[in-house]
Design a protein around this motif. Structure first.
Motif, PDB file in Angstrom:
ATOM      1  N   VAL A   4      24.328  -2.355  18.475  1.00 21.76           N
ATOM      2  CA  VAL A   4      23.309  -2.930  19.355  1.00 21.76           C
ATOM      3  C   VAL A   4      22.283  -1.834  19.639  1.00 21.76           C
ATOM      4  O   VAL A   4      22.637  -0.728  20.048  1.00 21.76           O
ATOM      5  N   PRO A   6      18.657  -1.158  21.708  1.00 24.14           N
ATOM      6  CA  PRO A   6      17.654  -1.693  22.636  1.00 24.14           C
ATOM      7  C   PRO A   6      16.250  -1.473  22.081  1.00 24.14           C
ATOM      8  O   PRO A   6      15.998  -0.519  21.344  1.00 24.14           O
ATOM      9  N   GLU A  17      18.002  -6.602  23.352  1.00 20.14           N
ATOM     10  CA  GLU A  17      18.959  -5.973  22.458  1.00 20.14           C
ATOM     11  C   GLU A  17      18.836  -6.576  21.064  1.00 20.14           C
ATOM     12  O   GLU A  17      18.843  -7.794  20.899  1.00 20.14           O
TER      13      GLU A  17
END
Length: 178
Positions: A4, A6, A17
């Protein structure tokens, strides 16, 4: 593997995300699925990419039975899908999304778009939409054989079935390859 990361939403700049996930598609390749959804503005992004070097590809498959509806279809953002018997061609564009689905899922996506035409189309467009929806129902019942064609100049897409034929990719005259 799943990662993940950002980053800003390209539409509203809200921090969102981006999900990067690898999957193995048996008899095909490892793929990377990239997705993001912005809770603020509703922006959605999905793409699939092969994790191997690939040549441009064109796949053709006869969809003749109900069993053919479960055949896996991998479409990247650069691929087009065509079903000539339905008069349907889906070309990539700025909001194109990649997906991993099956033939029935492709038909469901087409149905959603056609049902939208019932709301805003002219009388002739609505009549054509009803006829197309009727053909899709017949196709899903195994009563209307069609040909599914998937073309990807980047080679990041495919139809995963023994009966799917991989053909030489020849760009349409006047098209630009990147």
């Amino acid at each position: 593997m799943q990662t993940v990361v950002p980053g800003p939403c390209p539409c509203c700049n809200t921090e969102i995300e981006y999900l990067y996930k690898t999957e193995n598609i048996p008899y095909f390749s490892d793929i990377l699925i990239i997705s993001a959804i912005c809770p603020s503005c509703g922006y959605r992004f999905v793409d699939t990419q092969l994790l191997k070097q690939a040549d441009p590809a064109r796949y053709r498959m006869a969809v003749e039975t109900v069993d053919d509806l479960s055949v896996r279809v991998v479409r990247s953002m650069s691929a087009s899908i065509e079903i000539p018997e339905l008069g349907v061609r889906i070309d990539p564009g700025p909001s194109c999304q990649g997906f991993v689905s099956n033939v029935e899922g492709v038909l469901d996506r087409i149905e959603q778009v056609v049902k939208g035409a019932l709301n805003w189309g002219t009388d002739i467009e609505k009549e054509n939409a009803v006829a197309l929806l009727t053909d899709i129902v017949r196709l899903k019942a195994g009563e209307f054989p069609v040909t599914l064609i998937l073309e990807d100049p980047c080679g990041n897409s495919g139809i995963i079935a023994e009966k799917a034929e991989k053909e030489a990719y020849v760009p349409e005259e006047g098209s630009v390859q990147t």
